[in-house]
Design a protein around this motif. Structure first.
Motif, mmCIF file in Angstrom:
data_model
loop_
_atom_site.group_PDB
_atom_site.id
_atom_site.type_symbol
_atom_site.label_atom_id
_atom_site.label_comp_id
_atom_site.label_asym_id
_atom_site.label_seq_id
_atom_site.Cartn_x
_atom_site.Cartn_y
_atom_site.Cartn_z
ATOM 1 N N GLY A 1 38.832 40.762 39.326
ATOM 2 C CA GLY A 1 37.790 39.871 39.782
ATOM 3 C C GLY A 1 36.927 40.540 40.827
ATOM 4 O O GLY A 1 36.730 41.760 40.791
ATOM 5 N N GLU A 2 36.420 39.730 41.765
ATOM 6 C CA GLU A 2 35.581 40.357 42.785
ATOM 7 C C GLU A 2 35.765 39.714 44.151
ATOM 8 O O GLU A 2 36.196 38.569 44.275
ATOM 9 C CB GLU A 2 34.104 40.347 42.369
ATOM 10 N N ARG B 1 37.578 35.042 41.899
ATOM 11 C CA ARG B 1 36.439 35.361 42.758
ATOM 12 C C ARG B 1 36.803 34.898 44.171
ATOM 13 O O ARG B 1 37.000 33.707 44.401
ATOM 14 C CB ARG B 1 35.167 34.676 42.263
ATOM 15 N N LYS C 1 42.200 40.709 44.915
ATOM 16 C CA LYS C 1 41.309 41.229 43.874
ATOM 17 C C LYS C 1 42.002 42.335 43.078
ATOM 18 O O LYS C 1 41.888 42.386 41.853
ATOM 19 C CB LYS C 1 40.045 41.767 44.545
ATOM 20 N N VAL D 1 33.744 30.113 42.599
ATOM 21 C CA VAL D 1 34.580 30.721 43.643
ATOM 22 C C VAL D 1 35.967 30.086 43.575
ATOM 23 O O VAL D 1 36.104 28.867 43.553
ATOM 24 C CB VAL D 1 33.959 30.502 45.039
#
Lengths: 92, 278, 439
Positions: B55-56, B3, B50, B116
Motif C-alpha cells: 500500500g502507501e 493506505r 506499509k 484511507v
C-alpha cells in the motif's frame, strides 16, 4: 562575568541528537592508554575519566575530529551522525 | 493493501528555546524547527505497516511553508507522498481547530486519492504535550481510536491493536478505518536514505492545500475556531545534578541504594513517600 | 522500497560530496554550464555543520558569484586589522591598521553556504541533505559514484569536497589518517552583543568590522593563536592550537581541557570590557590545516575523481592571514572547469583528461601562496617563536614605559629585554632576521 562549564557552553547550541552513537570506542585498546589525550583535548568534553577509566558520551559531540587525530591507541572508530542529526550551527 | 496517513507536527526545537525569566517569554530567535520527535516513531510505524501489508504511506502536516523541510525528511525515510496544509487562515489554531482541519484533510485524501484505512499519530508533541490531536481527529472523523499502540495486525476490515500500559498489554479489535497513536518509546525511526531523499528532491511528491482546496468554514479554523486561551507561561528552576556515582553489585543493590538516597533528601523523600503511599 | 525501475534519474554527470564552500562552488559552476549535478551533504540544512574563524576574502569568490558582495548575507567589511602579542602578566602589545579599501568581510558561514547552495539549486543542482556518504564507488580503478548505506548512485565524475576529515579518501587509501603535525584545533564562541555597542567599543560604523589576531599567552604558549571578529550583532572569539604541540602540552600537564582556553579569552581583563553585557549564544570547534602543502594528497586528480577545498589541503595560514573559504571556492571553480573540459573529450573523465585541474591548481595563486609562505609554517609550529621571541618585545616596552625615575634609552631597554631571554642583542637580531624572512 562568570566562567561557564563545558555543559553550559554546549547547552547554548541547537542540537538534535540521534539515538545511535556515531562514534565507537574500542574499549580494550582505550583501557590500556596512559596519556588519555582525548580527555584533555576534546573541545566538547565528551571524554571524562571515571575511576581511572575513560567514559565516552557522543551527545555533545561537535563532530570536529580531534579525538580520532590525537588518540594514540587508534581506538576511535569515527563517523558522522546520520539523518542530519547532531550539532546545528547557526552563527559560526 | 492499506493506505496509511501519518500526521506530523513541525515544532520548534524546544531544547534550543531559552526562557527569558525577566520578560517571561520564550526566546525563539534563530531556533530551527524539527519534526516532533514522537511523530518520527509514528512515521516508522506507518512505514512498517506499509511494508507488511503493501500500500502507501502519506504524511500530512498543518504548518507554515518551511515545513517542507520536515516533509522531505519523512519522504527520505520512505513515505510515498506528503500533504502540506498551509494557509494564513489556519494560523493560531488550538488543538480543536487543528484536528478539525486534519480530519477534513484526511477525508479529502480519501476522496481524491483513495480510501484511507489508518491514521497514525505520535503520542504527544514536545512543544505542548496535550496529546489531543489524535483523539480529536478521530472524533471529527467518527473513527475508533486507541492510544499508546505498539503493534497491530490487520485482518480483512478489522485491526487488532496492542497498547501498553504500565503493567499490562491490552489488545483491542477495531473496525477500519481507525486512528491510533504510537507509544513513543516503542519504536526507533529509521535513517534517511539517499535514494528516497533524491526522489523527494526530484519528483517533489508534496502537495500544498490551502483553504481554497479544503473549503472549510472560516469560523471553525485558525484563531477564530480556537476557544483555548493561554493565560500564562511559567518555568521551573533547573535542578543541579548531584553527580553521585554508585557502582551496584546487582539490580537489587542498585534499587536499595537509590531508595536510601531518595529518603535521605528532604524533598525527594516527601515525593517518594507520597508515591509509594506512606 | 524504491523499485529498480525508478522514473527519476540515478546517473549524474557529476556528484559533489560535501556542500561547503568548495562543494557549493563546484556544483554551482557545473550546473551553470549545463551539467547534471548531484550535491550531497550530511547536514540537516545546507551550512548547518559549517564553522570557521570569521573572515572571508572577497576576490576569489567574486570570480564565481560576481554579485556576491551585493546579494550574499555579508555582515561587516573588515576595516581594522589588529594584532596583539600577549604576555603572562597582563602586558600586551597591540597594533592596529586602518584599511583603505574593502577586501574581506565577516559572515556567518552557515548563512553564506546556504546562500551558495541556493544559487547552485537555482542553476539546476539537485541538493540532497541529511545524507552521509559512506564510500566512493570504484570500478576498474576508476571512481564511478557514491554509496550511502544500501544506496548507490553513479556519475561520470565525483568531486570530493568532504573537508578536513577525509574519511572517504582514507577509505580509498589515497591519503593516510590524520596527522597531528599537519592539523590544528579551532574552538570558538559566538557572543551576542548589541550592534551599537560593537560599533562604540571597536570604533567602527554599522558595516565596518574588526579582524584581530592574538598570539602568545592566550594559548598558554602552545603554537597557535587567538582571534576576534565582529559581526552585525555578535562577536566571534576563539583560539587555534597546533595539534602536535597541543598533544605535547597535554602530556606535560600544561593543559587540562582545551575548551578552557576560549573561556580564558572571553574572561580576559584586557578584552572582556569589549563584550561586557554579552551572552554566549553558540559554541563550536573544527579542525583546520596547519600545513597545507604537506596535508595535500599526492595527487588532486584520480580517474573519475577530483579533490577540492580543505580535503585538498588548500588553506593558507601565515599567522597574520588565514585563507580557507576563498581558496575552497576557487578550487571548486577550477575543478568544475576541468570537469567541463574532460567531459567534452571522447574518453571522458579519465585521469589524463582531468589532469588539467591539477595543473590549474599548481599554476594558481593558491598554490603560489602556499609555497611562498611555506617557511612561515615552521615558525607557526615552533614553540620558541611563540614564547621566547614574543616575550622580548613585551619586555622591551615594559622597560621603556613602566618607569619609576629613570627612563632608559631605547637601546638599553632592548639590551635588557634580550638579556632577560639569555640572548645578546646581536645574536637575537640574527635570530629575528631569520624568523622575519620566513614570514
Amino acid at each position: 562575568m562568570k566562567r561557564l562549564r563545558i555543559e553550559e557552553l554546549l547547552q547554548r547550541n541547537v542540537w538534535d541528537v540521534g539515538k545511535k552513537p556515531h562514534i565507537e570506542i574500542n574499549m580494550d585498546a582505550c583501557g590500556s592508554c596512559e596519556s588519555k589525550l582525548c580527555v584533555k583535548l576534546c573541545p566538547a568534553g565528551c571524554y571524562t575519566v571515571v575511576d581511572g577509566k575513560v567514559l565516552f558520551s557522543y551527545e555533545g559531540c561537535l563532530e570536529c575530529g580531534t579525538c580520532r587525530t590525537v588518540c594514540p591507541q587508534g581506538a576511535v572508530k569515527w563517523s558522522y551522525p546520520r539523518s542530519g542529526k547532531g550539532v546545528y550551527y547557526r552563527f559560526t | 493493501m492499506v493506505r496509511v496517513v501519518v500526521g506530523i507536527k513541525w515544532v520548534p526545537n524546544t531544547q534550543a528555546v531559552r526562557f527569558d525569566p525577566k520578560t517571561g517569554t520564550l526566546m525563539r530567535e534563530g531556533v530551527p524547527s524539527i519534526i516532533n520527535p514522537p511523530d518520527l516513531s509514528a512515521v516508522e510505524f506507518a512505514l512498517k505497516i506499509k511494508e507488511r501489508y503493501g500500500g502507501e504511506a502519506i504524511a500530512i502536516t498543518m504548518a507554515p511553508p518551511s515545513a517542507v523541510k520536515g516533509l522531505e525528511h519523512v519522504l527520505g525515510m520512505g513515505v510515498d507522498r506528503a500533504v502540506l496544509i498551509s494557509d494564513r487562515a489556519f494560523a493560531g489554531a488550538d488543538t480543536l481547530a487543528t484536528s478539525y482541519v486534519l480530519a477534513e484533510a484526511i477525508k479529502k485524501i480519501s476522496r481524491d486519492v483513495g480510501k484511507v484505512d489508518l491514521a497514525v499519530f505520535g503520542q504527544e508533541t514536545i512543544d505542548s504535550s496535550t496529546a489531543h490531536i489524535p483523539a480529536q481527529t478521530a472524533s471529527w472523523l467518527r473513527w475508533p481510536y486507541v492510544y499508546y499502540v505498539t503493534d497491530l495486525e490487520i485482518k480483512d476490515d478489522k485491526v487488532v491493536v496492542s497498547r501498553v500500559l504500565e503493567d499490562r498489554v491490552e489488545k483491542y479489535e477495531l473496525e477500519l478505518p481507525s486512528v491510533i497513536s504510537v507509544f513513543m518509546e516503542s519504536i526507533e525511526a529509521r535513517d534517511v536514505r539517499l535514494l528516497h531523499k533524491l526522489r523527494a528532491k526530484i519528483e517533489k511528491p508534496i502537495v500544498v492545500w490551502s483553504n481554497k482546496e479544503l473549503k472549510l468554514d472560516p469560523r471553525c479554523i485558525g484563531l477564530k475556531g480556537s476557544p483555548t486561551m493561554v493565560s500564562k507561561i511559567t518555568w521551573t528552576l533547573e535542578v543541579p545534578r548531584k553527580k553521585i556515582v554508585y557502582k551496584p553489585k546487582d539490580p537489587e543493590d542498585a534499587a536499595r541504594w537509590l531508595i536510601s538516597m531518595l529518603l535521605k533528601d528532604e524533598k525527594t523523600s516527601k515525593i517518594f513517600k507520597w508515591v509509594v503511599g506512606g | 522500497m524504491i523499485k529498480s525501475n525508478t522514473t527519476f534519474p540515478t546517473k549524474f554527470d557529476a556528484i559533489v560530496v560535501g556542500a561547503g564552500p568548495a562543494g557549493a562552488a563546484s556544483a554551482y559552476v557545473l550546473s551553470k554550464k549545463g551539467f547534471k549535478v548531484l550535491l550531497v551533504d550530511r547536514s540537516r540544512e545546507a551550512g548547518s555543520k559549517e564553522l570557521y574563524g570569521g573572515r572571508i576574502y572577497l576576490g576569489p569568490l567574486k570570480e564565481v558569484w560576481p554579485d556576491l558582495d551585493k546579494k550574499a548575507p555579508i555582515h561587516r567589511w573588515i576595516k581594522k586589522e589588529r594584532a596583539s602579542i600577549m604576555g603572562k602578566d597582563g602586558r600586551i602589545i597591540t597594533i592596529e591598521y586602518n584599511a583603505g579599501r574593502r577586501t574581506s568581510f565577516t559572515a556567518y558561514l552557515p548563512e553564506l553556504v546556504r546562500w551558495m547552495v541556493s544559487k547552485a539549486e537555482e542553476e539546476g543542482t539537485i541538493f540532497v541533505d541529511e545524507v552521509v556518504v559512506d564510500e566512493l564507488l570504484t570500478s576498474d580503478g576508476k571512481v564511478v559514484g557514491i554509496r550511502s548505506g544500501p544506496d548507490e548512485i553513479r556519475s561520470d565524475v565525483v568531486i570530493d569536497a568532504e573537508g578536513v576529515n577525509r574519511l572517504l579518501l582514507e577509505k580509498l587509501g589515497l591519503v593516510s589518517g590524520p596527522r597531528p603535525e599537519e592539523l590544528a584545533l579551532g574552538i570558538k564562541e559566538v557572543l551576542k552583543v548589541r550592534k551599537n555597542e560593537i560599533n562604540a567599543q571597536f570604533n567602527v560604523d554599522d558595516d565596518e568590522g574588526v579582524a584581530w589576531i592574538l598570539m602568545g599567552d592566550i594559548t598558554l604558549g602552545i603554537p597557535g593563536g587567538g582571534f576576534i571578529y565582529t559581526f552585525n550583532e555578535t562577536i566571534s572569539i576563539g583560539i587555534v592550537i597546533h595539534m602536535a604541540n597541543a598533544i605535547r602540552a597535554a602530556e606535560a600537564g600544561a593543559i587540562n581541557h582545551s575548551f578552557e582556553l576560549v573561556e580564558n579569552l572571553r574572561l580576559h581583563p584586557y578584552f572582556n570590557k569589549l563584550w561586557k553585557s554579552s551572552d554566549v549564544i553558540e559554541y563550536g570547534a573544527h579542525l583546520t590545516i596547519e600545513d597545507g602543502l604537506s596535508f595535500m594528497p599526492k595527487r588532486l586528480v584520480y580517474p573519475g575523481l577530483l579533490i577540492v577545498g580543505d580535503a585538498a589541503g588548500l588553506i593558507l595560514n601565515t599567522g597574520y592571514t588565514v585563507r580557507g573559504v576563498d581558496f575552497a571556492v576557487y578550487s571548486g571553480k577550477l575543478a568544475a572547469e576541468a570537469v567541463e573540459k574532460a567531459l567534452s573529450e571522447k574518453e571522458g573523465a579519465t585521469e589524463e583528461n582531468l589532469k588539467v585541474y591539477e595543473d590549474m591548481v599548481r599554476k594558481s595563486f593558491m598554490y603560489n601562496e602556499l609555497k611562498r609562505h611555506r617557511a612561515s609554517k615552521e615558525l607557526m609550529k615552533d614553540p620558541e617563536f611563540f614564547t621566547k621571541i614574543s616575550r622580548i618585545p613585551l619586555k622591551f616596552f615594559s622597560e621603556l614605559y613602566e618607569i619609576d625615575k629613570e627612563v632608559p634609552t631605547a637601546y638599553e631597554a632592548f639590551k635588557n629585554a634580550c638579556r632577560s631571554e639569555d640572548s645578546g642583542p646581536l645574536s637575537l637580531m640574527f635570530k629575528l632576521w631569520g624568523m622575519v624572512k620566513k614570514l
